[in-house]
Design a protein around this motif. Structure first.
Motif, PDB file in Angstrom:
ATOM      1  N   LEU A 257      41.424  31.907  41.290  1.00 35.52           N
ATOM      2  CA  LEU A 257      41.939  33.346  41.176  1.00 35.52           C
ATOM      3  C   LEU A 257      42.802  33.665  39.651  1.00 35.52           C
ATOM      4  CD1 LEU A 257      43.215  34.327  44.726  1.00 35.52           C
ATOM      5  CD2 LEU A 257      41.228  35.196  43.659  1.00 35.52           C
ATOM      6  N   VAL A 341      43.855  39.259  50.368  1.00 31.53           N
ATOM      7  CA  VAL A 341      43.247  39.082  49.200  1.00 31.53           C
ATOM      8  C   VAL A 341      42.085  39.927  48.959  1.00 31.53           C
ATOM      9  CG1 VAL A 341      41.810  37.225  47.556  1.00 31.53           C
ATOM     10  CG2 VAL A 341      44.226  36.682  48.618  1.00 31.53           C
ATOM     11  N   VAL A 345      42.012  42.619  45.860  1.00 29.02           N
ATOM     12  CA  VAL A 345      41.345  42.147  44.458  1.00 29.02           C
ATOM     13  C   VAL A 345      39.927  42.811  44.420  1.00 29.02           C
ATOM     14  CG1 VAL A 345      40.151  40.069  43.692  1.00 29.02           C
ATOM     15  CG2 VAL A 345      42.498  39.786  44.658  1.00 29.02           C
ATOM     16  N   VAL A 420      35.621  35.964  45.206  1.00 31.29           N
ATOM     17  CA  VAL A 420      36.671  36.512  46.261  1.00 31.29           C
ATOM     18  C   VAL A 420      36.197  35.939  47.442  1.00 31.29           C
ATOM     19  CG1 VAL A 420      37.935  38.452  46.929  1.00 31.29           C
ATOM     20  CG2 VAL A 420      37.190  38.205  44.437  1.00 31.29           C
TER      21      VAL A 420
END
Length: 459
Positions: A257, A341, A345, A420
């Protein structure tokens, strides 16, 4: 207030004050140099930044720690440590000046990496020398406090150095000149660290053993055998091995990340949302500079927000782990990251990603504090140093490996739903595994729950 009181007591020792000054100057220079490396590789308009270039920069920063760390003590036990601090900082100052010249000369990137690698390799010896010198400047009663406060102060100095580099770099993102200026600033701080070490007596920091050290080849062989013995011991301590494995996966996720955010800051968010800057002509140069300005600012915010997550984890983890146990807290942290996340994201917008930086920072650091304590409690004292050497190697190699994987998966603008998704699956796997370990190993719940934030940790 207790920290302030402890620091005041330690500062009464003149040797500690002088050694702390060397640490603060040296590690602030490290922070400057790390930002300079990132700025040159990622944000210079002259560089065609790619995930592979970022992965190479990560390797330059971290692999010397991983590969040289266990062997640094072999040489530190043969050299006067004050001389290591003096000549190590002098050497880094010279190498940083050489690196600045290479930046101005616009040399091939591999030659810049080679120069930067030498700086970070020497850094391993200086940091090990600072830690090994502490018992010579404080008494035994206060050594634990010194071991807690001194590295923490160094980490804060490195952070301050990085902030100083951002202040120097952001107002004038005009390419090689500003990058070289930041590297030269780091060289000046390294030189000040060397001069500060002259205030310490040459023999004060040891080693003070009258017996001659073993031959170098013998000492290196003993280190290798010691690491192998530590690995075998880990195989017999399944709780410690499981916690280290989970930490390696979480560090991998953090590294992947991090590379994504670097690419987003450089290409997707540099000029507005979706602007990539330019490379040709005067207008292209201005666009490239604008991209660097926006990207550097956003990267600085991401680092600050992630640091706030580390701090939140340090405050929250001791209380939370008492209720969940060490493995339970790792599972909670991993679950939170797995749930938050993707929605934060996947829009690939600055504000949600900055929120994700806080979540990921808190989850990673909270898990690391829990892992530190589980390993300390599960490993025999005779093997603890060797196991933590392996732990440090795993911690850094996982980050570099993540950068390599991200280099293969990320497109030029950094927007990768596949990456991701992969990270989310890894978080979920760790969460399920740690919940299973917690419930299958319930008789240890009380033992692995006594966690304190007193031991310094690094992200």
């Amino acid at each position: 207030m207790a920290v302030v009181r402890d620091l005041r007591v330690l500062l009464r020792f003149s040797g500690f004050r002088r050694l702390l000054a060397v640490r603060l100057l040296s590690q602030s220079a490290d922070g400057v140099f790390q930002v300079a490396l990132a700025a040159y590789v990622v944000f210079s308009p002259e560089q065609q930044t790619s995930p592979a270039a970022i992965a190479s920069a990560m390797a330059v920063l971290l692999l010397p720690y991983s590969l040289l760390g266990p062997f640094a003590g072999v040489l530190l036990d043969r050299w006067r440590r004050r001389q290591v601090l003096l000549y190590g900082n002098l050497l880094r100052a010279v190498l940083a000046v050489v690196t600045a010249v290479l930046v101005l000369a616009s040399v091939p990137l591999w030659l810049f990496y080679l120069a930067a690698l030498t700086v970070t390799a020497v850094n391993r010896f200086v940091l090990a020398g600072l830690s090994a010198s502490l018992p010579h400047v404080v008494d035994g009663e206060r050594l634990v406090i010194a071991n807690s406060l001194s590295p923490t102060a160094g980490t804060l100095a490195a952070t301050a150095g990085g902030g100083l580099a951002f202040l120097v770099r952001i107002p004038a993102p005009d390419g090689a000149g500003s990058d070289a200026a930041v590297v030269f600033l780091g060289a000046c701080l390294y030189l000040l660290g060397a001069l500060a070490s002259l205030r310490i007596g040459p023999a004060l920091l040891g080693p003070d053993s009258a017996a001659p050290p073993p031959r170098l080849a013998t000492a290196v062989t003993e280190v290798v055998h010691g690491l192998a013995a530590g690995l075998r011991h880990l195989g017999q301590r399944r709780r410690a091995a499981r916690s280290l494995a989970s930490m390696g996966v979480l560090r991998f996720c953090y590294g992947a990340l991090t590379v994504m955010v670097l690419m987003l800051c450089r290409h997707a968010w540099g000029v507005g949302d979706g602007g990539t800057g330019g490379t040709g002509g005067t207008s292209g140069g201005k666009a490239g500079a604008g991209a660097a300005l926006g990207g550097m600012t956003l990267l600085g915010l991401a680092v600050a927000v992630s640091g706030a997550g580390f701090f939140a984890a340090a405050v929250l983890t001791p209380w939370a782990a008492r209720h969940t146990g060490g493995f339970g807290w790792i599972a909670v942290c991993s679950t939170g990251a797995a749930l938050l996340v993707p929605p934060l994201v996947l829009p690939f917008s600055p504000v949600p990603v900055l929120c994700a930086a806080f979540v990921v920072g808190a989850a990673t650091q909270g898990s690391k504090i829990a892992t530190d304590t589980i390993v300390q409690s599960a490993v025999d004292d005779d093997y603890r140093g060797r196991v933590f050497s392996l732990y440090d190697m795993l911690f850094n190699i996982a980050f570099v490996g993540a950068a390599g994987v991200a280099a293969l998966m990320l497109p030029p603008d950094g927007r990768s739903a596949a990456l991701v998704t992969t990270v989310t699956v890894l978080y979920a796997v760790v969460a399920v595994a740690m919940f299973h370990v917690k419930h299958g190993d319930g008789h240890h719940a009380g033992q692995d729950g006594a966690i304190s934030s007193g031991r310094p940790t690094t992200a």
